[in-house]
Design a protein around this motif. Structure first.
Motif, short mmCIF file in Angstrom:
data_model
loop_
_atom_site.label_atom_id
_atom_site.label_comp_id
_atom_site.label_asym_id
_atom_site.label_seq_id
_atom_site.Cartn_x
_atom_site.Cartn_y
_atom_site.Cartn_z
N SER A 33 -4.42 3.08 -8.97
CA SER A 33 -3.36 3.16 -7.95
C SER A 33 -3.76 2.42 -6.69
O SER A 33 -2.92 1.74 -6.08
CB SER A 33 -3.04 4.63 -7.63
N THR A 37 -1.72 -0.94 -5.92
CA THR A 37 -0.85 -0.90 -4.73
C THR A 37 -1.22 -1.99 -3.74
O THR A 37 -0.35 -2.68 -3.20
CB THR A 37 -0.94 0.48 -4.05
N ASN A 41 1.74 -4.60 -3.43
CA ASN A 41 2.38 -4.49 -2.12
C ASN A 41 2.07 -5.70 -1.24
O ASN A 41 2.93 -6.18 -0.49
CB ASN A 41 1.95 -3.21 -1.42
N ALA A 140 0.51 4.50 -2.99
CA ALA A 140 1.55 4.11 -3.96
C ALA A 140 2.84 4.90 -3.71
O ALA A 140 3.94 4.33 -3.75
CB ALA A 140 1.05 4.35 -5.39
#
Length: 383
Positions: A33, A37, A41, A140
């Motif tokens: 995660s 992320t 992102n 996340a």
């Protein structure tokens, strides 16, 4: 079978393999995660300025795949079995899911239900605000625009309204999971629920907590303003064998052996549209859950007059197993590749460091990336 609070399986000492499985499970979730992320992102963040709806679609695809591998870990590494009875949760519709809160991990177990039915691509959960700052999973959930609450209604009302407006501006159908009980079922919360029942002149429950309906009625009212055809799925979760109540028990090697879900779909015509009626409707659903769970622990399965005994159990699905394994191994190879790239590519190091500083700064301010999305001036219809 154990009753609501009597868990003989939790009293025996977990084996070394169980502790090792729990440790691997938690470390893999944290690592995948966090790395995923920061990578995804970082790539998608410019879209927040120009195409926020596309950002939402792409990041939800990413988080949906991560939830697939998390459910895969539960079932393939931990060995958790899944059985589903009742109705089927539909995909591609704005909907609300209400569920009893037996353990701290019910939102995680629910992913095994959803990947078999509606999918996980637009799924959101109402969770406690401190979870948003856990490195990795919390980041996340922030980027996925989960609904974080502090259980202070004067704060939560404004934040929930902001996020509902955010989804509406994007014209984005979501599937929202809420636990009206507000906390997991344990001896302390059971005692508080009984005290609340006595104060309100209600009959105390043995298998569930009395629901606190303020957040539920607010969410339904907000959703009904934008989506007139809003169904509500009433999901009852139960455990016939071992399960961890909280993070400490999981860390100590107490693992979920089997999870049972019973689903009841209430169509738009069955859902009231006034606050008082919604509150009474929710309370009635919890009275049904109490009876349903009592029957479950007496019979070892869900029994429903509408569907019959043990209707539509979840059988092994080879195609689903292959998909889960494919997603899991893709995640692990992808995570390893990104970690190696970070060591060799200075630009990626800068991007990751900047994002970590952003998340730490938001934590220091008591905010989150979900708030940035919800209050962005660039979020408009059709963008």
């Amino acid at each position: 079978m154990d009753g609501p609070l009597g868990r003989e399986s939790a009293l025996g000492g977990p084996s070394v393999p169980s502790r090792l499985k729990a440790l691997v499970f938690m470390l893999v979730l944290l690592l995948t995660s966090a790395v995923g992320t920061l990578c995804v992102n970082g790539l998608l963040m410019p879209l927040l300025l120009f195409r926020p709806r596309l950002y939402r679609l792409l990041f939800d695809l990413f988080i949906g795949l991560w939830q697939w591998q998390a459910a895969g870990l539960l079932e393939k590494l931990i060995g958790m079995k899944v059985e589903i009875t009742g109705d089927e949760i539909h995909s591609n519709e704005q909907s609300l899911i209400i569920m009893n809160h037996r353990t701290c991990f019910d939102w995680l177990y629910c992913w095994s239900l959803l990947l078999r039915q509606s999918g996980l691509w637009t799924h959101k959960t109402v969770v406690k605000s401190p979870l948003r700052h856990i490195p990795g999973p919390g980041w996340a959930m922030q980027c996925a625009a989960y609904l974080f609450v502090n259980r202070r209604w004067e704060d939560d009302e404004n934040h929930l309204k902001t996020m509902m407006t955010y989804y509406a501006k994007l014209n984005y159908k979501t599937q929202i999971l809420i636990f009206p009980e507000g906390t997991d079922f344990n001896p302390v919360s059971k005692q508080r629920s009984d005290a609340f029942a006595a104060k309100q002149g209600l009959v105390p429950f043995s298998y569930v907590l009395h629901p606190r309906t303020t957040g539920f009625t607010f969410l339904v009212s907000q959703l009904q303003q934008g989506w007139k055809d809003l169904p509500i799925y009433d999901v009852t979760i139960a455990f016939p064998s071992s399960f961890p109540q909280n993070e400490v028990e999981l860390f100590n090697g107490i693992l979920p052996g089997s999870v049972h879900f019973h689903v009841r779909r209430h169509g738009p015509a069955d859902v009231p549209r006034t606050v008082d009626s919604l509150s009474e409707w929710c309370t009635a659903r919890w009275q049904e859950k109490e009876k349903r769970l009592r029957s479950f622990y007496e019979n070892g399965r869900f029994v429903d007059a509408q569907y019959g005994e043990g209707s539509r159990p979840q059988h092994r699905n080879l195609w689903l197993d292959l998909c889960i394994y494919a997603v899991m191994f893709s995640w692990y190879f992808g995570t390893a590749f990104v970690i190696l790239a970070v060591f060799w590519w200075p630009l990626l190091q800068v991007v990751f460091a900047a994002e970590i500083l952003l998340f730490v700064g938001l934590w220091y301010r008591g905010s989150g990336f979900d708030v940035i999305q919800g209050t962005s001036a660039f979020v408009n219809h059709g963008r």
